[in-house]
Design a protein around this motif. Sequence first.
Motif, PDB file in Angstrom:
ATOM      1  N   VAL A  94      56.968  43.241  57.058  1.00  0.00           N
ATOM      2  CA  VAL A  94      57.865  42.185  56.623  1.00  0.00           C
ATOM      3  C   VAL A  94      58.813  42.772  55.591  1.00  0.00           C
ATOM      4  O   VAL A  94      58.382  43.464  54.667  1.00  0.00           O
ATOM      5  N   ASN A  95      60.110  42.536  55.755  1.00  0.00           N
ATOM      6  CA  ASN A  95      61.075  43.059  54.810  1.00  0.00           C
ATOM      7  C   ASN A  95      61.500  41.964  53.844  1.00  0.00           C
ATOM      8  O   ASN A  95      61.557  40.796  54.192  1.00  0.00           O
ATOM      9  N   GLY A  96      61.837  42.357  52.629  1.00  0.00           N
ATOM     10  CA  GLY A  96      62.347  41.403  51.654  1.00  0.00           C
ATOM     11  C   GLY A  96      61.294  40.511  51.035  1.00  0.00           C
ATOM     12  O   GLY A  96      61.610  39.424  50.556  1.00  0.00           O
ATOM     13  N   ARG A  97      60.045  40.948  51.012  1.00  0.00           N
ATOM     14  CA  ARG A  97      59.004  40.119  50.409  1.00  0.00           C
ATOM     15  C   ARG A  97      59.064  40.218  48.890  1.00  0.00           C
ATOM     16  O   ARG A  97      59.431  41.245  48.326  1.00  0.00           O
ATOM     17  N   MET A  98      58.686  39.158  48.208  1.00  0.00           N
ATOM     18  CA  MET A  98      58.623  39.188  46.746  1.00  0.00           C
ATOM     19  C   MET A  98      57.716  38.066  46.270  1.00  0.00           C
ATOM     20  O   MET A  98      57.649  37.003  46.883  1.00  0.00           O
ATOM     21  N   VAL A  99      57.014  38.332  45.187  1.00  0.00           N
ATOM     22  CA  VAL A  99      56.206  37.292  44.560  1.00  0.00           C
ATOM     23  C   VAL A  99      56.291  37.496  43.046  1.00  0.00           C
ATOM     24  O   VAL A  99      56.330  38.629  42.569  1.00  0.00           O
ATOM     25  N   ILE A 100      56.358  36.405  42.314  1.00  0.00           N
ATOM     26  CA  ILE A 100      56.415  36.458  40.858  1.00  0.00           C
ATOM     27  C   ILE A 100      55.085  35.973  40.295  1.00  0.00           C
ATOM     28  O   ILE A 100      54.557  34.945  40.731  1.00  0.00           O
ATOM     29  N   THR A 101      54.534  36.727  39.358  1.00  0.00           N
ATOM     30  CA  THR A 101      53.333  36.292  38.651  1.00  0.00           C
ATOM     31  C   THR A 101      53.704  36.107  37.186  1.00  0.00           C
ATOM     32  O   THR A 101      53.999  37.083  36.495  1.00  0.00           O
ATOM     33  N   HIS A 102      53.749  34.868  36.732  1.00  0.00           N
ATOM     34  CA  HIS A 102      54.093  34.609  35.336  1.00  0.00           C
ATOM     35  C   HIS A 102      52.925  34.984  34.434  1.00  0.00           C
ATOM     36  O   HIS A 102      51.764  35.012  34.848  1.00  0.00           O
ATOM     37  N   SER A 103      53.260  35.279  33.184  1.00  0.00           N
ATOM     38  CA  SER A 103      52.259  35.718  32.208  1.00  0.00           C
ATOM     39  C   SER A 103      51.078  34.752  32.148  1.00  0.00           C
ATOM     40  O   SER A 103      51.252  33.538  32.022  1.00  0.00           O
ATOM     41  N   GLY A 104      49.877  35.332  32.289  1.00  0.00           N
ATOM     42  CA  GLY A 104      48.663  34.537  32.196  1.00  0.00           C
ATOM     43  C   GLY A 104      48.276  33.799  33.454  1.00  0.00           C
ATOM     44  O   GLY A 104      47.268  33.097  33.475  1.00  0.00           O
ATOM     45  N   GLN A 105      49.064  33.967  34.531  1.00  0.00           N
ATOM     46  CA  GLN A 105      48.792  33.232  35.760  1.00  0.00           C
ATOM     47  C   GLN A 105      48.193  34.098  36.870  1.00  0.00           C
ATOM     48  O   GLN A 105      48.119  33.676  38.011  1.00  0.00           O
ATOM     49  N   GLY A 106      47.762  35.304  36.520  1.00  0.00           N
ATOM     50  CA  GLY A 106      47.101  36.145  37.508  1.00  0.00           C
ATOM     51  C   GLY A 106      45.687  35.649  37.772  1.00  0.00           C
ATOM     52  O   GLY A 106      45.162  34.797  37.041  1.00  0.00           O
ATOM     53  N   ALA A 107      45.058  36.189  38.820  1.00  0.00           N
ATOM     54  CA  ALA A 107      43.679  35.800  39.160  1.00  0.00           C
ATOM     55  C   ALA A 107      42.705  36.598  38.298  1.00  0.00           C
ATOM     56  O   ALA A 107      42.731  37.825  38.280  1.00  0.00           O
ATOM     57  N   ALA A 108      41.840  35.908  37.566  1.00  0.00           N
ATOM     58  CA  ALA A 108      40.930  36.549  36.623  1.00  0.00           C
ATOM     59  C   ALA A 108      39.655  37.017  37.309  1.00  0.00           C
ATOM     60  O   ALA A 108      39.073  36.299  38.122  1.00  0.00           O
ATOM     61  N   HIS A 109      39.244  38.249  36.988  1.00  0.00           N
ATOM     62  CA  HIS A 109      37.977  38.814  37.467  1.00  0.00           C
ATOM     63  C   HIS A 109      37.359  39.589  36.304  1.00  0.00           C
ATOM     64  O   HIS A 109      37.832  40.670  35.962  1.00  0.00           O
ATOM     65  N   ALA A 110      36.319  39.049  35.700  1.00  0.00           N
ATOM     66  CA  ALA A 110      35.703  39.679  34.532  1.00  0.00           C
ATOM     67  C   ALA A 110      34.489  40.507  34.935  1.00  0.00           C
ATOM     68  O   ALA A 110      33.735  40.142  35.833  1.00  0.00           O
ATOM     69  N   THR A 111      34.303  41.644  34.251  1.00  0.00           N
ATOM     70  CA  THR A 111      33.101  42.463  34.409  1.00  0.00           C
ATOM     71  C   THR A 111      32.534  42.695  33.017  1.00  0.00           C
ATOM     72  O   THR A 111      33.097  42.247  32.016  1.00  0.00           O
TER      73      THR A 111
END
Length: 207
Positions: A94-111
Amino acid sequence: MTQKDPKALIRIARETGLEELAEPLNLAERVRELRKGRGMTLEQAANQAGLARSTLSKIENGQMSPTYEALKKLATGLEISVPQLFTPPVKDQVNGRMVITHSGQGAAHATATYEHELLANGLTKKQMLPYRARIRARSMEEFDGWVRHDGEEFLFVLTGVIRLYTEFYEPVEMRRGDSAYYDATMGHNVISVSDEDATILWVTSLA
């Protein structure tokens, strides 16, 4: 992600289903796909390649096996190399793909040692896995051995001070703005050596 398996973050990104067997390339379909992908009509592509429209039509319909000279003309007209005529397209490209992740809105995974924030999580079939990590570990004893996984990895220190441990090199202290690029199959671990938890940007290849 479990606390005992820091490699699970990479595995989560790779779980996109079973691989399919590659099918033999159909030259007629490949030529038609390349032409249409360039927004060209049969006549336009034939003229640009110096071929008769009927010849190109027969090639695209599998009614003619083109000579090497015809293939060279066709490749020139489509502005590609002859080998590219026989190279399957990247599946699901797919050409021209884009996604924006605003600060603090990423998916959290804690170890037990890191707090990961997965970035660009809404984009499927990525070739890279970008994530921000807060480094909670303060010593190598907190890890259950080396972390290893396929691919290459890029690390960039955002805040604080870290110490990067790798299987084949001496530990190195890194500060804000420092970066490292390494083979991720080599054992590696990161700890914070500053008073506060350090934060880093990690980018892992998935291809």
